[in-house]
Scaffold this active site. Structure first.
Site, PDB file in Angstrom:
ATOM      1  N   ARG A  58       0.856  -1.355   0.003  1.00 49.21           N
ATOM      2  CA  ARG A  58      -0.018   0.036  -0.001  1.00 49.21           C
ATOM      3  C   ARG A  58       0.927   1.234   0.015  1.00 49.21           C
ATOM      4  O   ARG A  58       0.452   2.122  -0.591  1.00 49.21           O
ATOM      5  CB  ARG A  58      -0.914  -0.073   1.251  1.00 49.21           C
ATOM      6  CG  ARG A  58      -1.870  -1.046   1.291  1.00 49.21           C
ATOM      7  CD  ARG A  58      -2.963  -1.168   0.457  1.00 49.21           C
ATOM      8  NE  ARG A  58      -2.756  -1.376  -0.848  1.00 49.21           N
ATOM      9  CZ  ARG A  58      -2.189  -2.700  -1.346  1.00 49.21           C
ATOM     10  NH1 ARG A  58      -2.209  -3.776  -0.628  1.00 49.21           N
ATOM     11  NH2 ARG A  58      -1.985  -3.015  -2.617  1.00 49.21           N
ATOM     12  N   HIS A 106      -7.023   7.855  11.089  1.00 50.05           N
ATOM     13  CA  HIS A 106      -6.656   6.637  11.113  1.00 50.05           C
ATOM     14  C   HIS A 106      -5.236   6.173  11.006  1.00 50.05           C
ATOM     15  O   HIS A 106      -5.102   5.277  10.502  1.00 50.05           O
ATOM     16  CB  HIS A 106      -7.725   5.821  10.142  1.00 50.05           C
ATOM     17  CG  HIS A 106      -9.132   6.167  10.459  1.00 50.05           C
ATOM     18  ND1 HIS A 106     -10.270   6.243   9.315  1.00 50.05           N
ATOM     19  CD2 HIS A 106     -10.095   6.330  11.489  1.00 50.05           C
ATOM     20  CE1 HIS A 106     -11.287   6.293   9.947  1.00 50.05           C
ATOM     21  NE2 HIS A 106     -11.072   6.461  11.339  1.00 50.05           N
ATOM     22  N   GLY A 172     -15.855  13.019  -0.035  1.00 49.71           N
ATOM     23  CA  GLY A 172     -15.494  11.811  -0.264  1.00 49.71           C
ATOM     24  C   GLY A 172     -15.461  10.884   0.767  1.00 49.71           C
ATOM     25  O   GLY A 172     -14.625   9.974   0.768  1.00 49.71           O
ATOM     26  N   THR A 173     -16.427  10.926   1.460  1.00 55.57           N
ATOM     27  CA  THR A 173     -16.748   9.697   2.688  1.00 55.57           C
ATOM     28  C   THR A 173     -18.174   9.374   2.698  1.00 55.57           C
ATOM     29  O   THR A 173     -19.111  10.257   2.565  1.00 55.57           O
ATOM     30  CB  THR A 173     -16.240  10.214   3.999  1.00 55.57           C
ATOM     31  OG1 THR A 173     -16.716   9.373   4.902  1.00 55.57           O
ATOM     32  CG2 THR A 173     -16.817  11.576   4.473  1.00 55.57           C
TER      33      THR A 173
END
Length: 231
Positions: A58, A106, A172-173
C-alpha cells in the site's frame, strides 16, 4: 482581520481520484483481502507477515500516486482561510499537495509504531517495515494504522477543531465509519456546512448541509467559487 476557520473531513473518495483503491468498492475486500485479516489486531496476531506485506504494498502504491485537483484546491485555500484537514485517509496526498494542517484520524502509511506501546511512533525513511525492525522497547514495529476495534486517539483534537469551524466540509466519505462520521454533529449550527460526494451518503444530514453530488475535484472547483464569492 483573522481568517475564517475552514475545517474539512476527507475520506477515501478524494484519494480514489488519484488512483488509491478503497476496500468499500469491493464488497468489504481491500485489494482482494478480507478487511479484518489486514486491518484488525486479530489479523495481526494470526498472520503478521501478511499484514506487513499488505501495508508495504500500500505504501508503494501511494508513493506512485499524485495529489489531484481537489487536494490542490484545498491547499490553495490556505491563502484565504485557516484550513484544518481532518482525514480518514492514511496516505500523504494532502501534505504533498501543500496542506499544512492535517490530522490523520486513522494513522499514516509513512509511519510505524511499536506493537507494545502505540504511543511510540516513528517515521519510515524507506516506507517499508521488515520483520526484525524493532522499537526502543524491543518489540516488532507494526503499521501506524488505527485498526478496527482500536481507539481513535486524535478524535478529541478533531472535535475541538469542529467546534470552532466557520465553514465545515465533508468530502469523499460514506459517513459510515465511526467515530469520524459523528464529527459533523459537533459543528456549530451557525457554521456553513457542505458535503461533496459522487453519491450522497445515506446519513441523517441536517437541512442546513449543502450537498454537491459530484466527484471530489469537480465538487471542489464549485465549492471554491461559492466560498470565495461569499468571503
Amino acid at each position: 482581520m483573522a481568517k475564517k476557520k475552514f475545517v474539512v473531513l476527507s475520506g477515501a473518495g478524494i484519494s480514489q481520484e488519484s488512483g488509491i483503491k478503497t476496500f468499500r468498492d469491493s464488497n468489504g475486500l481491500w485489494e482482494n483481502h478480507d478487511i479484518m485479516e489486514v486491518a484488525s489486531p486479530e489479523g495481526w496476531k494470526r498472520n503478521r507477515s501478511l499484514v506487513q506485506n499488505f501495508y508495504n504494498l500500500r505504501r508503494k502504491q501511494a508513493q506512485e500516486c499524485h495529489p489531484n485537483e481537489a487536494h490542490q484546491i484545498l491547499a490553495k485555500l490556505e491563502k484565504v482561510f485557516d484550513v484544518t484537514i481532518i482525514t480518514q485517509n492514511v496516505d500523504d496526498l494532502h501534505e504533498r499537495a501543500g496542506s499544512s494542517q492535517v490530522i490523520h484520524l486513522h494513522g499514516e502509511l509513512g509511519k510505524a509504531q511499536s506493537s507494545k506501546n502505540p504511543n511510540l511512533v516513528y517515521p519510515l525513511s524507506h516506507w517499508e517495515i521488515k520483520e526484525g525492525d524493532l522499537c526502543e522497547l524491543g518489540s516488532q514495529l507494526r503499521p501506524h494504522i488505527v485498526w478496527f476495534g482500536e481507539p481513535v486517539p486524535k478524535m478529541e483534537e478533531a472535535i475541538n477543531h469542529g467546534l470552532s469551524a466557520d465553514i465545515f466540509l465533508v468530502i469523499g466519505t460514506s459517513m459510515q465509519v465511526y467515530p469520524a462520521a459523528s464529527l459533523i454533529d459537533f459543528v456549530p449550527s451557525t457554521s456553513k456546512k457542505f458535503l461533496i460526494d459522487l453519491q450522497i451518503p445515506n446519513y441523517q444530514l441536517g437541512k442546513d448541509v449543502i450537498c454537491i453530488e459530484k466527484k471530489a475535484s469537480e465538487g471542489m472547483k464549485l465549492l471554491e467559487s461559492i466560498i470565495l464569492e461569499e468571503n
